[in-house]
Design a protein around this motif. Structure first.
Motif, PDB file in Angstrom:
ATOM      1  N   ARG A 163       0.752  -1.076   0.114  1.00 62.22           N
ATOM      2  CA  ARG A 163       0.225   0.045   0.445  1.00 62.22           C
ATOM      3  C   ARG A 163       0.796   1.108  -0.071  1.00 62.22           C
ATOM      4  NH1 ARG A 163      -4.497  -2.031   4.495  1.00 62.22           N
ATOM      5  NH2 ARG A 163      -5.544  -2.904   2.933  1.00 62.22           N
ATOM      6  N   ALA A 164       2.069   1.123   0.877  1.00 59.21           N
ATOM      7  CA  ALA A 164       3.028   1.905   0.747  1.00 59.21           C
ATOM      8  C   ALA A 164       3.682   2.330  -0.129  1.00 59.21           C
ATOM      9  CB  ALA A 164       4.114   2.098   1.969  1.00 59.21           C
ATOM     10  N   ILE A 165       3.989   1.601  -1.587  1.00 58.13           N
ATOM     11  CA  ILE A 165       4.534   1.717  -2.553  1.00 58.13           C
ATOM     12  C   ILE A 165       3.548   1.937  -3.255  1.00 58.13           C
ATOM     13  CG2 ILE A 165       5.005   0.273  -5.044  1.00 58.13           C
ATOM     14  CD1 ILE A 165       6.631  -1.803  -2.727  1.00 58.13           C
ATOM     15  N   GLY A 166       1.532   1.730  -3.633  1.00 59.52           N
ATOM     16  CA  GLY A 166       0.706   2.729  -4.057  1.00 59.52           C
ATOM     17  C   GLY A 166       0.336   3.684  -4.150  1.00 59.52           C
ATOM     18  N   ALA A 167       0.377   3.501  -2.786  1.00 60.15           N
ATOM     19  CA  ALA A 167       0.284   5.568  -2.516  1.00 60.15           C
ATOM     20  C   ALA A 167       1.687   6.196  -3.115  1.00 60.15           C
ATOM     21  CB  ALA A 167       0.170   5.639  -1.037  1.00 60.15           C
ATOM     22  N   THR A 172       4.161  10.044  -2.705  1.00 57.37           N
ATOM     23  CA  THR A 172       5.153  10.042  -1.490  1.00 57.37           C
ATOM     24  C   THR A 172       3.970   9.050  -0.749  1.00 57.37           C
ATOM     25  OG1 THR A 172       4.379  11.596   0.473  1.00 57.37           O
ATOM     26  CG2 THR A 172       7.050  11.755  -1.339  1.00 57.37           C
ATOM     27  N   GLY A 173       4.757   7.557  -0.635  1.00 53.86           N
ATOM     28  CA  GLY A 173       3.721   6.431   0.620  1.00 53.86           C
ATOM     29  C   GLY A 173       4.390   6.579   1.836  1.00 53.86           C
ATOM     30  N   ASP A 174       3.834   6.181   2.747  1.00 58.67           N
ATOM     31  CA  ASP A 174       4.375   5.650   4.200  1.00 58.67           C
ATOM     32  C   ASP A 174       3.975   4.996   4.759  1.00 58.67           C
ATOM     33  OD1 ASP A 174       2.957   9.416   5.048  1.00 58.67           O
ATOM     34  OD2 ASP A 174       4.923   9.048   3.791  1.00 58.67           O
ATOM     35  N   LEU A 175       5.239   4.430   5.958  1.00 58.90           N
ATOM     36  CA  LEU A 175       5.281   2.974   6.275  1.00 58.90           C
ATOM     37  C   LEU A 175       5.596   3.463   7.202  1.00 58.90           C
ATOM     38  CD1 LEU A 175       5.259   0.301   6.011  1.00 58.90           C
ATOM     39  CD2 LEU A 175       6.971   0.109   5.171  1.00 58.90           C
ATOM     40  N   ARG A 534      -5.933   9.444  -0.007  1.00 62.47           N
ATOM     41  CA  ARG A 534      -6.516   9.235  -0.404  1.00 62.47           C
ATOM     42  C   ARG A 534      -7.446  10.634  -1.293  1.00 62.47           C
ATOM     43  NH1 ARG A 534     -11.174   5.589   2.652  1.00 62.47           N
ATOM     44  NH2 ARG A 534      -9.334   3.839   2.842  1.00 62.47           N
ATOM     45  N   SER A 535      -6.365  11.726  -0.963  1.00 63.79           N
ATOM     46  CA  SER A 535      -7.198  12.802  -1.487  1.00 63.79           C
ATOM     47  C   SER A 535      -5.951  14.260  -1.795  1.00 63.79           C
ATOM     48  CB  SER A 535      -7.811  14.268  -0.880  1.00 63.79           C
ATOM     49  OG  SER A 535      -7.401  13.721   0.809  1.00 63.79           O
ATOM     50  N   MET A 536      -5.647  14.569  -2.766  1.00 62.63           N
ATOM     51  CA  MET A 536      -4.318  15.946  -3.281  1.00 62.63           C
ATOM     52  C   MET A 536      -4.540  17.014  -1.449  1.00 62.63           C
ATOM     53  SD  MET A 536      -3.038  13.825  -5.338  1.00 62.63           S
ATOM     54  CE  MET A 536      -1.988  15.090  -5.803  1.00 62.63           C
TER      55      MET A 536
END
Length: 607
Positions: A163-167, A172-175, A534-536
């Motif tokens: 999910r972090a990679i997908g975001a 950027t994706g957070d983990l 989920r939003s900008m």
């Protein structure tokens, strides 16, 4: 050029070659036939594909690009080798819902679907035939086995990573794993998995980051599992890996030689700020376990690491202590002064000796004057990993006592600990706080970066952040003023982070938040869009806000400085506002400062 009979619309972000295959399958031809038709149109391949689709406009396609076709794609900062080409990976559940290839599946390091939490399918489990577009549409292999049978649920840790990679495809994706919080873009996540997935191999690691068969899903899954094993038990799993390098070369005192190729990876190949946690963990390990010397040659290390490392070579130690080098060497050889002896890597009869600095001042220190790491952590109410971080950041000082056990362990002088606690108690205030938060809650839930943690203690020492602490309280239960602490953290991040939120900008300008959003919508105030899950989200850079304040002024500000009402002042001013209720329906009037330059107005216009 005639349009194709069937023209499925492209989906934003869909890989270009995947869409070409989908388009070719719908029209019963091959992708090479479509490529040839596009090239026949001329040099403008975008227009050629649009004509094949009956003139409909194209979307932003995802990587990888198609050779000899000049249709632009979103590279995400990655090279073509980071995407799959010869093999197709799919999520059967996603294909059943909407038959198109998601851009996330094309990344070689992605092994599971972040939506359904199942593994991607690349081959049939029964006959091992690869997935093709024709079989993916019907959801079953040619042998009759449905692809859902080849997929299985993945662990929660792998799902969170995917999910972090997908975001990260949107920014950027957070983990967050324990005390470790990572924020990376797609290229950085891909790079991390390529290197970190094989760090568990230790000194046998060769050609880091070079995986020839990464397009194989099983190889990619091995990298993902290796990365998760490293991150889930951070930093202990990382330190066990580093200890393998030390154990493989016990008589070598060169950091670069002992930790090759890992040293090159974390300081040269992964030099971006996103991978700073690897360097921090490495240097924290050196502070506790490295028995060699750290000196000015190690320019890549933090100054705190060089300063806090407890061991020094005999030559430097002799100069600082005002003793003869031969005397110190004789003490070591007679086992009167504990020292570590390293052989010369060239085979010459020359050795390097390192000694704990504190042993020179007190050759036989009193053990009862020290606490070990475990008891010190219990005394302060901290985790041992957090206590190690305190030492690495210079908040606490620790001594290394290798003669007390087989391995180097940190020990803390009781007097220094009492001074540290007493110093906090002297800063304790009796005043009532509007809201309270403990230091332990701040450390656990506020996700402070290492530099922010060090800055917080600097603020405590100077009284900028008030605290309340009794004699029987451990420091993790120390009470802070919640509002002032959060205000300090926001101010610190505002000074160190180049942007602010519209809410913060509204407070600085002195208007309502809705007015800031209107100014952004009217392009009077420039803002950037960043991914917020989920939003900008809109983010305003400091220079953009300064430019707005330099070029525009509100009517309410002018009226307040003039000592009159906004309505009265508006009737007097000959200049026309750029926005306002009677101009474009805005909530407030704003003027250009240059339009008011020739008028006799208060100094607020020139601020």
């Amino acid at each position: 050029m005639k349009a194709l009979p069937l023209r499925p619309a492209p989906i934003p972000g869909e890989p270009l070659d995947s869409y070409m295959e989908r388009l070719a399958h719908a029209n019963g031809c091959s992708t090479s036939d479509l490529t040839r038709l596009i090239r026949q149109y001329g040099d403008d391949h975008v227009e050629g594909l649009s004509c094949l689709l009956g003139g409909q406009s194209l979307v932003d396609f995802g990587s990888p690009a198609i050779p000899k076709i000049t249709i632009p794609v979103q590279s995400l900062g990655l090279t073509s080798t980071s995407f799959t080409h010869r093999r197709m990976r799919i999520c059967p559940s996603c294909i059943a819902e909407s038959p198109w290839i998601r851009p996330l599946w094309r990344l070689k390091v992605v092994t599971a679907c972040p939506v359904h939490g199942i593994t991607l399918v690349q081959n049939c489990r029964r006959c091992h035939e690869p997935v093709r577009w024709s079989t993916a549409l019907i959801g079953a292999c040619g042998c009759g086995l449905r692809y859902r049978a080849s997929a299985h649920k993945v662990s929660h840790a792998e799902l969170v990573l995917m999910r972090a990679i997908g975001a990260s495809l949107d920014g950027t994706g957070d983990l967050v794993v324990g005390d470790l919080a990572l924020r990376m873009n797609t290229a950085e996540w891909s790079t991390l998995l390529r290197y970190a997935g094989r760090l568990v191999q230790g000194p046998t690691l060769q050609r880091p980051g070079k995986i020839a068969v990464l397009e194989d899903l099983d190889v990619a899954r091995g990298l993902v599992q290796g990365t998760l094993a490293l991150l889930q038990d951070w930093p202990d799993a990382y330190w066990r890996c580093l200890q393998k390098f030390v154990d493989a070369a016990p008589w070598d005192g060169g950091v670069r030689r002992v930790f090759t190729p890992l040293y090159t990876v974390i300081y040269e190949l992964l030099s971006e700020p996103a991978f700073q946690f690897l360097r921090d963990g490495f240097e924290t390990f050196l502070l506790e376990h490295w028995r060699g010397e750290l000196c000015g040659r190690h320019r890549a290390f933090r100054p705190e690491t060089l300063q806090n490392h407890p061991r020094k070579g005999l030559a430097k130690l002799a100069r600082e202590a005002g003793m003869g080098r031969s005397l110190l060497k004789r003490l070591v050889h007679n086992d009167y002064l504990p020292g570590i002896r390293f052989r010369s890597p060239s085979g010459k009869r020359r050795e390097t000796i390192t000694v704990d600095v504190s042993k020179v001042a007190a050759l036989l220190p009193d053990r009862s004057a020290y606490r070990d790491l475990k008891s010190t952590a219990h005394l302060l109410g901290l985790k041992r990993s957090r206590l190690r971080q305190f030492v690495a950041l210079g908040i606490l000082q620790a001594d290394c006592r290798p003669d007390w056990s087989r391995r180097s362990h940190w020990h803390f002088h009781k007097a220094a600990l009492q001074d540290f606690i007493a110093r906090l108690q002297t800063l304790s205030r009796s005043e009532a706080f509007e809201s309270t938060v403990t230091l332990g809650e701040v450390l656990q839930f506020w996700q402070l970066a290492p530099q922010e943690l060090r800055a917080l203690f600097d603020a405590l020492w100077c009284g900028e952040v008030p605290l309340r602490m009794t004699e029987s309280t451990v420091i993790s239960a120390m009470v802070l003023d919640g509002n002032r602490t959060r205000s300090w953290l926001e101010d610190y991040r505002r000074r160190t982070i180049p942007w602010i939120t519209p809410t913060q900008a509204a407070k600085l300008i002195g208007v309502k938040e809705q007015v800031v959003y209107e100014l952004i919508g009217k392009h009077l105030l420039v803002a950037d869009l960043v991914s917020g899950g989920r939003s900008m989200l809109k983010r305003i850079r400091h220079d953009s806000l300064q430019a707005f304040q330099r070029d525009y002024v509100s009517l309410s500000t002018l009226a307040k400085a003039e000592g009159t009402t906004a309505t009265a002042l508006l009737a007097k001013l000959p200049a026309k506002p750029v926005t306002g209720p009677r101009v474009d329906g805005g909530r407030q009037y704003f003027f250009r400062r240059e339009d008011l330059a020739g008028l006799n107005l208060p100094d607020a216009v020139e601020d």
